[in-house]
Design an enzyme around this catalytic site. Structure first.
Site, PDB file in Angstrom:
ATOM      1  N   ARG A 154       2.999  15.112  10.995  1.00  0.00           N
ATOM      2  CA  ARG A 154       3.981  14.966   9.928  1.00  0.00           C
ATOM      3  C   ARG A 154       3.328  15.327   8.595  1.00  0.00           C
ATOM      4  O   ARG A 154       2.252  14.822   8.266  1.00  0.00           O
ATOM      5  CB  ARG A 154       4.452  13.503   9.918  1.00  0.00           C
ATOM      6  CG  ARG A 154       5.817  13.282   9.359  1.00  0.00           C
ATOM      7  CD  ARG A 154       6.240  11.833   9.520  1.00  0.00           C
ATOM      8  NE  ARG A 154       5.393  10.929   8.756  1.00  0.00           N
ATOM      9  CZ  ARG A 154       5.826   9.795   8.182  1.00  0.00           C
ATOM     10  NH1 ARG A 154       7.097   9.422   8.322  1.00  0.00           N
ATOM     11  NH2 ARG A 154       5.008   9.027   7.520  1.00  0.00           N
ATOM     12  N   PHE A 179      14.124   4.595  11.620  1.00  0.00           N
ATOM     13  CA  PHE A 179      12.864   3.879  11.521  1.00  0.00           C
ATOM     14  C   PHE A 179      13.096   2.507  12.135  1.00  0.00           C
ATOM     15  O   PHE A 179      14.080   1.838  11.829  1.00  0.00           O
ATOM     16  CB  PHE A 179      12.422   3.744  10.061  1.00  0.00           C
ATOM     17  CG  PHE A 179      11.058   3.131   9.929  1.00  0.00           C
ATOM     18  CD1 PHE A 179       9.927   3.880  10.202  1.00  0.00           C
ATOM     19  CD2 PHE A 179      10.903   1.813   9.566  1.00  0.00           C
ATOM     20  CE1 PHE A 179       8.660   3.312  10.104  1.00  0.00           C
ATOM     21  CE2 PHE A 179       9.635   1.237   9.470  1.00  0.00           C
ATOM     22  CZ  PHE A 179       8.517   1.990   9.734  1.00  0.00           C
ATOM     23  N   TYR A 187       7.265   3.056  -2.434  1.00  0.00           N
ATOM     24  CA  TYR A 187       5.849   3.448  -2.339  1.00  0.00           C
ATOM     25  C   TYR A 187       5.649   4.838  -1.753  1.00  0.00           C
ATOM     26  O   TYR A 187       4.523   5.249  -1.524  1.00  0.00           O
ATOM     27  CB  TYR A 187       5.033   2.415  -1.556  1.00  0.00           C
ATOM     28  CG  TYR A 187       5.632   1.950  -0.245  1.00  0.00           C
ATOM     29  CD1 TYR A 187       5.561   2.742   0.888  1.00  0.00           C
ATOM     30  CD2 TYR A 187       6.252   0.714  -0.159  1.00  0.00           C
ATOM     31  CE1 TYR A 187       6.100   2.307   2.086  1.00  0.00           C
ATOM     32  CE2 TYR A 187       6.795   0.266   1.036  1.00  0.00           C
ATOM     33  CZ  TYR A 187       6.717   1.060   2.151  1.00  0.00           C
ATOM     34  OH  TYR A 187       7.258   0.627   3.329  1.00  0.00           O
ATOM     35  N   LYS A 188       6.742   5.543  -1.486  1.00  0.00           N
ATOM     36  CA  LYS A 188       6.613   6.909  -0.970  1.00  0.00           C
ATOM     37  C   LYS A 188       6.765   7.881  -2.144  1.00  0.00           C
ATOM     38  O   LYS A 188       5.845   8.021  -2.950  1.00  0.00           O
ATOM     39  CB  LYS A 188       7.650   7.132   0.123  1.00  0.00           C
ATOM     40  CG  LYS A 188       7.478   6.179   1.326  1.00  0.00           C
ATOM     41  CD  LYS A 188       8.538   6.430   2.387  1.00  0.00           C
ATOM     42  CE  LYS A 188       8.503   5.375   3.485  1.00  0.00           C
ATOM     43  NZ  LYS A 188       7.276   5.436   4.315  1.00  0.00           N
ATOM     44  N   ASP A 200      19.819   3.838   4.040  1.00  0.00           N
ATOM     45  CA  ASP A 200      18.393   3.609   3.807  1.00  0.00           C
ATOM     46  C   ASP A 200      17.824   4.885   3.196  1.00  0.00           C
ATOM     47  O   ASP A 200      17.836   5.944   3.827  1.00  0.00           O
ATOM     48  CB  ASP A 200      17.713   3.277   5.142  1.00  0.00           C
ATOM     49  CG  ASP A 200      16.214   3.038   4.996  1.00  0.00           C
ATOM     50  OD1 ASP A 200      15.604   3.579   4.046  1.00  0.00           O
ATOM     51  OD2 ASP A 200      15.644   2.342   5.849  1.00  0.00           O
TER      52      ASP A 200
END
Lengths: 396, 396
Positions: free
Chosen positions: B370, B127, B221-222, B196
């Site tokens: 996705r 990312f 937040y995922k 990560d």
């Protein structure tokens, strides 16, 4: 005699054109003189946060990044803060803590400075985080950190000065530093001026643009009432934005964040000061909180602030046994922020006794009683009562 | 044939021991396959946030820093996340964004590495923010940044390797990297491994302690459903804490924060990873969100996640015209996270059409659809419907 002060307080409150703003906040019978640490809750904020939670997050979910304006919140809210600190739009971005923004600002300032300058000056009396973070910034950019009392800054400036980090109002004494004069002195020496506005924004005019400040940071949970630990902000003067080189170049500061390219290319404008995904709940609570400023002039706030602190000092002189407290806040208006700090023996039990009697200030160890005056919701009767109760607590 | 898949979905849902957890969330008829970008709202969170706003901020105000446990929230919530990522208590602190935590972790890792090592390796397919921030960390610590595909990391390791920053699950392809093997390889070369966990925490077992990871970061937040932009976290293995040297030594990481001394002295333990004043609203919303994990085993979540993605791939093979999409997510369970990424021509209008029909995934430009599978609230009927609707959209 006390009746005279109470009567004066009543008259001052009756004439106070900001008095109605108090109704916008959730308050009780406490005299709350700690809004310089945590501002009071604007009463409409919980309903707005509920909407963010139930509608924007709960129902729209991912769509809210676009449809509810989440993505652009940092710069949009920055533009709401801008007029309060004398900045034109497009120069302030909200996000991260004050400490993180100090790091961005000091590193960026040292990179914006002319080559060969190797010193970063920092207010030696500053709120500690600024000194700690400036030391890290200096270490990581190969600069020498020079701690210096603000009054001695002009003498410490020179051809080695890259950047100077100063507090506008000292968190302990409430002393207001000469932002226009010191900024001009830093510029005359060829350096950049970085100001920490934590204790001035929302309490008095700052004039960032008018005085040519280079970079600035501030918190939003004191006089701006954004809520506990609400996001801080970063000001980058427009003339520096194109060369602003962030030490924290997170993906949301990218020119094309959703391109997700391996190479970093900074966005234009204040957006370049963003880092990671914005903290939406806290940020939108802050945005709602700022509504209390609609139609309020910061000059009127400043006038009331000085009247409040003047009156408090008078009431303290009247009610408190002589010699029991000493003000460490300057008497001159040009040198006073929006708080009064009183040196006092046994400050810790004294503050506890005050709080038990409904007068909430705070303590700065070892011996400072700190009282903050937030003109949007503190009145003159509050001031009179606080001084009177302090007198009661301190009477032998 | 479609009926067979629908019947299988019904049977799988009936046998799903996590199925009841869906009731804990605010959801509707949408098939929400974007919880790997923004997790759904746990239904009890708004009431808790109201309490924080009206009681803790509104009524207690400054007292809440002590009385409502605000001050210790970062490490307390860190200890709630710890079991989900296989960490013993006292090693995780919550706060700041993922990007800021990547900066802390990579700089600290490079300082913990044996002297003379001058390379920081970073996943070239990561990312983007990780790469951008690692580049800044390398620049500011005098290291050379070496971008390398994860598969090539073992060959790129050597006596110059100080630290390696890797993603546990690739955000685009959903590929699960070999955390135990790569960590061991980094250690064998004498470097430190920084992971990560944004796309793995809450979706599969991580085993930070068991595999000897040095430092790690992740967002909340995922799969952890903390809310939009909720605070990230930093893991510092206990053995590294005493020497952990933060580039962001803010006042709340000080051994005596309220002493407000000019010299910095770091606190012991995970607290050393704190920076500025914690962002309480977002942090306490996250804390409440974590209640949905009570009694849930991450192994059960992983088993369901693999069953969901297996079934999705089967349904896609059944419903979607051959050759129209290609999975870029590995078929092997040991290499698959909790999402399926499908390469598809015209991915952008295809995703728009899916969303219009109530199937919400997202797009990674230029050509990746996705779909994230969050086992706490996505069921097998959702999976079947998503694949069926995708087939309808893609039929000529």
């Amino acid at each position: 005699m006390s009746e005279t002060f109470a009567a004066r307080a009543a008259a001052l409150d009756a004439a106070d054109r900001l008095a109605d703003l108090r109704k916008l906040f959730t308050l009780d019978d406490t005299v709350y003189l700690d809004g310089n640490s945590l501002g009071a809750l604007p009463a409409h904020v919980p309903a707005r946060v509920q909407e963010v939670l139930t509608r924007e997050w709960g129902e729209l979910r991912i769509r809210s990044w676009d449809e509810s304006g989440w993505w652009t919140a940092p710069e949009r809210i920055g533009d709401r803060i801008a007029p309060l600190v004398g900045a034109a739009a497009g120069q302030i971005v909200v996000g991260d803590s004050t400490s993180v923004n100090v790091f961005k600002a000091v590193v960026a300032a040292s990179r914006l400075a002319p080559e060969g300058r190797d010193e970063i000056l920092v207010d030696a009396t500053t709120f500690p985080t600024d000194g700690y973070i400036a030391a890290s910034a200096a270490r990581m950019t190969g600069h020498r950190l020079v701690p210096v009392a603000p009054a001695e800054v002009p003498d410490a400036l020179g051809p080695r000065t890259a950047a100077v980090l100063l507090n506008h109002v000292d968190y302990r004494t409430g002393r207001l530093h000469d932002l226009p004069g010191l900024t001009a002195a830093v510029h005359a020496a060829g350096g950049l001026a970085v100001w920490d506005l934590c204790h001035s924004a929302g309490a008095l005019p700052v004039g960032l643009d008018a005085h040519g400040v280079d970079l600035a940071v501030g918190c939003t949970y004191k006089y701006l009432n954004g809520g506990p630990g609400s996001p801080a902000y970063l000001y980058v003067a427009e003339r520096h934005q194109a060369a602003f080189d962030s030490p924290l170049p997170g993906w949301t500061s990218h020119a094309d964040p959703f391109g997700m390219t391996p190479g970093y290319a900074p966005a234009d404008g204040a957006v370049r000061g963003r880092v990671g995904t914005p903290d939406i709940l806290s940020m939108l609570a802050l945005e709602a909180s700022l509504d209390v400023w609609n139609g309020v002039s910061i000059e009127a706030v400043r006038a009331k602030s000085l009247a409040l602190t003047d009156f408090f000092l008078e009431c303290v002189a009247e009610h408190v046994p002589e010699g029991r407290v000493t003000s460490v806040t300057p008497a001159a208006h040009t040198e006073r922020g929006s708080q009064v700090a009183l040196r006092c023996e046994d400050a810790e039990p004294v503050m506890s006794a005050l709080i038990a009697r409904g007068v909430v200030g705070d303590l700065r160890r070892p011996d400072v009683l700190r009282f903050g005056f937030t003109p949007l919701y503190v009145g003159f009767a509050d001031v009179e009562r606080a001084a009177r109760v302090l007198g009661e607590v301190l009477k032998p």
